[in-house]
Design a protein around this motif. Structure first.
Motif, mmCIF file in Angstrom:
data_model
loop_
_atom_site.group_PDB
_atom_site.id
_atom_site.type_symbol
_atom_site.label_atom_id
_atom_site.label_comp_id
_atom_site.label_asym_id
_atom_site.label_seq_id
_atom_site.Cartn_x
_atom_site.Cartn_y
_atom_site.Cartn_z
ATOM 1 N N LEU A 54 -10.047 -3.576 -12.600
ATOM 2 C CA LEU A 54 -9.726 -4.665 -11.668
ATOM 3 C C LEU A 54 -9.465 -5.922 -12.481
ATOM 4 O O LEU A 54 -10.386 -6.566 -12.990
ATOM 5 N N ARG A 90 0.827 -1.193 0.000
ATOM 6 C CA ARG A 90 0.000 0.000 0.000
ATOM 7 C C ARG A 90 0.866 1.250 0.000
ATOM 8 O O ARG A 90 0.562 2.235 -0.674
ATOM 9 N N PHE A 133 -1.583 -7.260 -5.934
ATOM 10 C CA PHE A 133 -1.957 -6.236 -4.976
ATOM 11 C C PHE A 133 -3.333 -6.508 -4.379
ATOM 12 O O PHE A 133 -3.548 -6.351 -3.165
ATOM 13 N N PHE A 134 -4.286 -6.953 -5.199
ATOM 14 C CA PHE A 134 -5.630 -7.213 -4.692
ATOM 15 C C PHE A 134 -5.626 -8.356 -3.684
ATOM 16 O O PHE A 134 -6.316 -8.292 -2.656
ATOM 17 N N ILE A 138 -5.568 -2.474 -11.020
ATOM 18 C CA ILE A 138 -5.190 -3.273 -9.859
ATOM 19 C C ILE A 138 -5.222 -4.736 -10.280
ATOM 20 O O ILE A 138 -6.251 -5.230 -10.776
ATOM 21 N N LEU A 176 2.140 1.943 -3.428
ATOM 22 C CA LEU A 176 1.098 2.448 -4.313
ATOM 23 C C LEU A 176 0.875 3.939 -4.088
ATOM 24 O O LEU A 176 0.869 4.727 -5.034
ATOM 25 N N ILE A 227 -11.257 2.450 -12.163
ATOM 26 C CA ILE A 227 -10.482 1.262 -11.791
ATOM 27 C C ILE A 227 -10.690 0.147 -12.808
ATOM 28 O O ILE A 227 -11.822 -0.193 -13.173
#
Length: 240
Positions: A59, A14, A38-39, A34, A17, A57
């Motif tokens: 994803l 985090r 990272f997720f 993302i 980022l 975003i």
């Protein structure tokens, strides 16, 4: 259609980022990707935090499982309010259709727009030799990607993730009313790394890409903001 230049936030923590995105003006409208690494570490809260900043975003979890499992997973993604998400086209027509239905249902429950469903055709790391010798495909790379894109479109997907090198053939065979989102984007002087099928932003525009995904050339740059704007300018100028 012309979409965004998407920054792939392939970082581990985090702190990494926010150290990166805090370099950008808070008012700048960004679309960020993302991915799995990272997720899986941070979970859906990081998506909510980035949405709170006004970002769109992407994803990119590339779901690939039995249709019901994918549908239920996509319900959760649909509730988040992301703009794009992904499945593997090789999961088949029923899985893709159920993925779309899950997104629609989840988004409706949350009162947010339905995310665009993008199907991954062949990863940009796959070479023609790998396609033939490991996937045992009798098709050429272009024919394989076109076949998967047609399957995805007929099953309800909104577009595909594909190498920029296949976009021209895709637009001819599949049509203009479909998203062609292309990773593997590099400045001409940047190493290919683990991508085997790459292009510059201008080349991708010439091929007909709808949106670009750029990771290391931006996030590993000495000045990520300048690198982003340089590639964005090349992309936008070429699309005019």
């Amino acid at each position: 259609m012309q979409g965004p230049l998407i920054i792939s936030l392939d970082v581990s923590t985090r702190g990494d980022l926010f150290s990166l995105i805090d370099k950008f003006d808070r008012d700048e409208k960004l679309t960020v990707k993302i991915g799995m690494e990272f997720f899986y570490g941070e979970g859906p809260q990081i998506v909510r935090d980035l949405l709170d900043r006004g970002y769109d975003i992407f994803l990119d979890l590339k779901l690939h499982d039995i249709p019901n499992t994918v549908k239920n997973g996509m319900k959760q993604i649909g509730r988040l309010g992301v703009t794009f998400t992904t499945v593997h086209a090789l999961g088949g027509s029923e899985m893709i259709a159920e993925a779309k239905q899950g997104l629609v249902e989840g988004a409706k429950e949350a009162g947010v727009p339905t995310p665009k469903l993008l199907a991954v055709t062949e990863l940009t790391s796959i070479t023609p030799e790998g396609l033939a010798n490991e996937q045992n495909s009798k098709l050429s790379m272009v024919d394989q990607v076109v076949s998967l894109a047609k399957l995805a479109k007929s099953s309800g997907a909104d577009g595909v993730i594909t190498s920029p090198l296949e976009v021209s053939a895709l637009k001819r065979e599949v049509g203009d009313d479909f998203w062609y989102v292309t990773p593997g984007i590099r400045p001409k002087d940047f190493p290919k790394d683990d991508q085997s099928r790459t292009a510059s932003p201008a080349e991708a525009a010439e091929y007909g890409s709808s949106a670009l995904v750029v990771g290391r050339p931006i996030i590993k740059a000495a000045d990520p903001v300048a690198a982003y704007h340089k590639m964005l300018e090349e992309w936008e100028d070429a699309k005019r």
